[in-house]
Scaffold this active site. Structure first.
Site, PDB file in Angstrom:
ATOM      1  N   THR A   1      -5.064  21.737   6.771  1.00  0.00           N
ATOM      2  CA  THR A   1      -5.570  20.720   7.849  1.00  0.00           C
ATOM      3  C   THR A   1      -6.765  21.873   8.635  1.00  0.00           C
ATOM      4  O   THR A   1      -7.324  21.132   9.381  1.00  0.00           O
ATOM      5  CB  THR A   1      -4.629  20.414   8.813  1.00  0.00           C
ATOM      6  OG1 THR A   1      -3.812  21.386   9.477  1.00  0.00           O
ATOM      7  CG2 THR A   1      -3.690  19.323   8.280  1.00  0.00           C
TER       8      THR A   1
ATOM      9  N   ALA B   1      -6.721  26.014   2.789  1.00  0.00           N
ATOM     10  CA  ALA B   1      -6.643  25.392   3.867  1.00  0.00           C
ATOM     11  C   ALA B   1      -5.766  23.977   3.688  1.00  0.00           C
ATOM     12  O   ALA B   1      -5.885  23.168   2.721  1.00  0.00           O
ATOM     13  CB  ALA B   1      -7.908  24.878   4.518  1.00  0.00           C
TER      14      ALA B   1
ATOM     15  N   ASP C   1       7.460  19.113  10.673  1.00  0.00           N
ATOM     16  CA  ASP C   1       7.473  20.276  10.063  1.00  0.00           C
ATOM     17  C   ASP C   1       8.837  21.008  10.132  1.00  0.00           C
ATOM     18  O   ASP C   1       8.857  22.041  10.715  1.00  0.00           O
ATOM     19  CB  ASP C   1       6.481  21.205  10.696  1.00  0.00           C
ATOM     20  CG  ASP C   1       6.245  22.521   9.690  1.00  0.00           C
ATOM     21  OD1 ASP C   1       6.951  22.690   8.708  1.00  0.00           O
ATOM     22  OD2 ASP C   1       5.696  23.520  10.170  1.00  0.00           O
TER      23      ASP C   1
END
Lengths: 504, 504
Positions: free
Chosen positions: A191, A189, A249
């Site tokens: 976030t 993970a 991103d």
């Protein structure tokens, strides 16, 4: 200097820097005997005295320097990639060679964070044409480990954003049981409350070496391992660290495809969770993204298909590493799971199977799951990775701190906030505390009575349960009502008392 | 941690960071007794052990922490300015309050370099509307020291880019002698062989406190001091450090105007050197920039006029701090200097004087210089700043390593490369070695014989003279020929032997 050790950085005294006419982030060349290195300059007034130089670990290694070694330094040119970053800043297209130069410098830690940040920001602002995206993907794959296989490799990727998305744990054994090779690497993970590596780690070891992965896949045709240990497309990990604080991103496509190219994937299905509460808000956006992945895949020799999937609520009931591992394991072993979970796995798995030339793939995928074949394959994979193949879903330990959240209203669940559930699960300790998370008792469309349990929070530590309950107070988690509430937002908002679980 | 000490950074052990669910560049809140601080997270695996925390100096000060102090830490929200930077990244306009928030966080070192780099890159890519530029200028001025004056303040700024630009040293005493108040702060060289602070330091101290500056200006109406010691618009200095490695300058207007607003300037003349070899290549570009400065000035209460000046060769003959100081001092004391130097000072000074309401300003400015009034005023300023008012230009020491460069050709000088001369002068040691630099014997239009001295290089150290001569070999410095060479560049370039001093 142990800290930030990977970067080729040296620290000079202020006066020595002035003498060399170098400023912070300029470069110097260092010579010690026959060894040479180029490093980024930082400047200190007190830490380093005149005539001294502080070396970060990577420079120490490159020069084989020891405390007291005499190093000759001179001003060096900035690496060429800075000119290319500047070019992108000016909105010009980068060539294959220019991109390759940048990626090499990134991977060898020759660029400062400021320079990488400018590069990513420029990509975010200017975008890339498909030629650049393809060059970037290929460079990122080439500058790292690449896997070689004798079999045709199948792979699956999810754009993410849906809590509880435990698809891979059931999909991998389904594909492997169908006779295809799927060496699945997953992330932890970043976030979210759980990545697939975090989930599957509750069932079997995931931190395997490249040699071990080969053995597992040779034996079982599949694996579920952590990608971080095999160093695929390491530039991506460096970019992610800089993107994270900026929440940008620009590398979405090359980030995914570079790892797939490095992995040697030939057939790839991409899951694009779509809708409110996910990254991709509409089917039209999903379609645009899918077209880009397909086009990029074609240039890189990867056959890509995409599914836009419903992502407006968690998948299944469980959120958090151990809870999700239990739910996935139970579904695999019994051949029965939450319908949304099983349907999604069937859709993605059958897409891959038909890419492999299989007819009636959907019925076959469903049969592999319901007949328990997928479960038996999963046990093989667990054993091959060094886990206990006889593990039962009830043996996966979940947090002993538990708290049920009940409804103050009767009616139907109209919506669920992914974001709120993620925040609560993370506050409860997930993914760090594997047993922490949420079990959802009600999902969209379910009927609820006043006093019904909506969901249960799990934590390992009392103070984290407290934090999770506090997080639950601060969010609107589910919309429950006897009629549709047609107003999504009033602008400007009216002042009103905040009521727990009622309105969006 | 002394290094990079100004930033509010803490270093956590990897496991503690995971427990807190913080990643590099996330923020934590720290509590020690009644003191609180928020800091940027860095993570180390070995340097800091579990249960320990490394504090940078600013955090140590804020918490009054000592080695062994127990600090309570918790996850904190990202500063609001990160959302505003993100907003600019998305191409949206920032409000006055949003800009003020960013500048406050920059000045208090609450943003990481990655975040500041993204902000500057976004400004470079997206640009600003004049409202944003004005808010930014005002915020940068407000978040720093501001000077208060009883008199109307006159000021001059140069966009820079011309080597040997010693304008201020003659302009300031001219304006002061005309009865106007001009407390001139100047910078040190960043990429040039000399800034005005470096030059004037060869004549008198420039590192004055705010109180000392007030006294000098009260006594003489002028000063020539280093701006770095008075902390005007400190955000600008932080931005410059990040812009430098990227070679971007999105802050040109706010950078200039924030310092002028903080200085309390009412009338400002801006010199825009224009042409090949300067930052602004054409009069039309100069005109655009000037219009923006004038508009911005009007919003900030500063009366601005701009002159686009010829910048295709060095001003006067001298390049390098001591050489330039000597040339400027000689011109002031004798009332005679190189014609381009004197003409430029007259043009800029008379513009300011007419802004102050003076008639026949050009003739008056010229008279102030030629009559020796400017020279006498300069001696007052030198004395007031703590220098020797009887200093002679020949007493300013220049490098004892000297080397003349002569021409291989006869003809006229058609062009001079500013860039090449800057590189040679810097290689010779300027601005660090005050006596290093270049004295130009020939300028554009001058007739040259084979064997004539074109320029002389000065250095303080033999190895730097060697470096300067090597730099001279690598550049085309002057174009000399009996006829115009009309070809500027062939594309693609033909292979040819490089001839020293012949072609562009």
């Amino acid at each position: 200097m142990e800290f930030e050790a990977r970067k080729a950085i040296v620290i000079l005294n202020k006066d020595d820097a002035a003498e060399l006419d170098v400023k912070p982030l300029d470069r110097v060349e260092l010579v010690l005997g026959k060894r040479r290195d180029t490093a980024i300059v930082n400047i200190a007034e007190k830490l380093i005295r005149e005539g001294e130089i502080g070396l970060y670990e990577s420079v120490v290694h490159a020069l084989k320097a020891k405390a007291g070694s005499k190093v000759r330094i001179s001003r060096a040119l900035h690496p060429a990639s800075i000119a290319f970053i500047r070019k992108k800043l000016d909105g010009r297209m980068l060539s294959k060679n220019e991109i390759e130069t940048i990626i090499k410098d990134v991977v060898h830690d020759r660029l400062s964070d400021i320079e990488i940040s400018a590069f990513l920001t420029a990509l975010h602002e200017r975008g890339m044409v498909m030629d650049e995206t393809a060059s970037l993907s290929r460079s990122m794959a080439d500058n790292g480990k690449k896997m070689g296989w004798k079999k045709v490799i199948f792979d699956k990727h999810s754009i993410g954003g849906v809590p509880g998305d435990k698809t891979s744990i059931l999909l991998v054994p389904t594909i492997a049981a169908a006779g295809f090779t799927i060496p699945k690497t997953s992330s932890r993970a970043i976030t979210s409350p759980a990545g697939t590596a975090d989930r599957f780690e509750c069932i079997a070891p995931v931190d395997l070496s490249w040699g071990e992965i080969k053995k597992v896949v040779k034996k079982t045709k599949g694996c579920l391992v952590w990608g971080g240990s095999v160093d695929l497309a390491p530039a991506d990990d460096i970019f992610i660290k800089v993107e994270y604080p900026l929440s940008i991103d620009p590398m979405l496509l090359p980030s995914v495809m570079s790892k797939k190219v490095a992995m040697g994937a030939k057939h790839l299905v991409i899951d694009i969770p779509t809708g409110r509460g996910t990254k991709i808000k509409s089917i039209s956006d999903a379609n645009d993204l899918a077209r880009q992945f397909i086009d990029l895949g074609a240039r890189l020799g990867v056959n890509v298909r995409c599914l836009s999937t419903f992502g407006e609520q968690p998948l299944g009931h469980a959120i958090g590493p151990a809870l999700e591992a239990g739910e996935a394991l139970h579904a695999a072993l019994t051949g029965k799971g939450p319908p949304d979970y099983v349907e999604k796995v069937v859709a993605l798995a059958s897409t891959l199977m038909s890419m492999g030339g299989m007819k009636n793939a959907e019925a076959k995928a469903r049969h592999i799951i319901t007949s328990g074949k997928a479960g038996r394959k999963l046990k093989q994979i667990i054993a091959a990775q060094g886990g206990d193949p006889d593990i039962k879903s009830t043996e996966i330990e979940v947090g002993t701190e538990r708290c049920k959240v009940t409804s103050n209203f009767s009616g139907r669940v109209w919506w669920i906030s992914n974001k709120a559930l993620v925040h609560i699960a993370k506050s409860a300790g997930a993914p760090r505390d594997k047993g922490a998370g949420i079990f959802l008792h009600k999902k969209i469309g379910d009927r609820v009575r006043k006093g019904s349990t909506l969901f249960e929070i799990f934590a390992e530590k009392p103070y984290k349960m407290k934090a999770a309950l506090k997080a639950a107070q601060g969010h609107e988690i589910m919309g429950i009502g006897s009629h549709y509430n047609m107003v999504l937002k009033r602008i400007p908002e009216e002042e009103h008392e905040k009521t727990f679980i009622l309105e969006r």
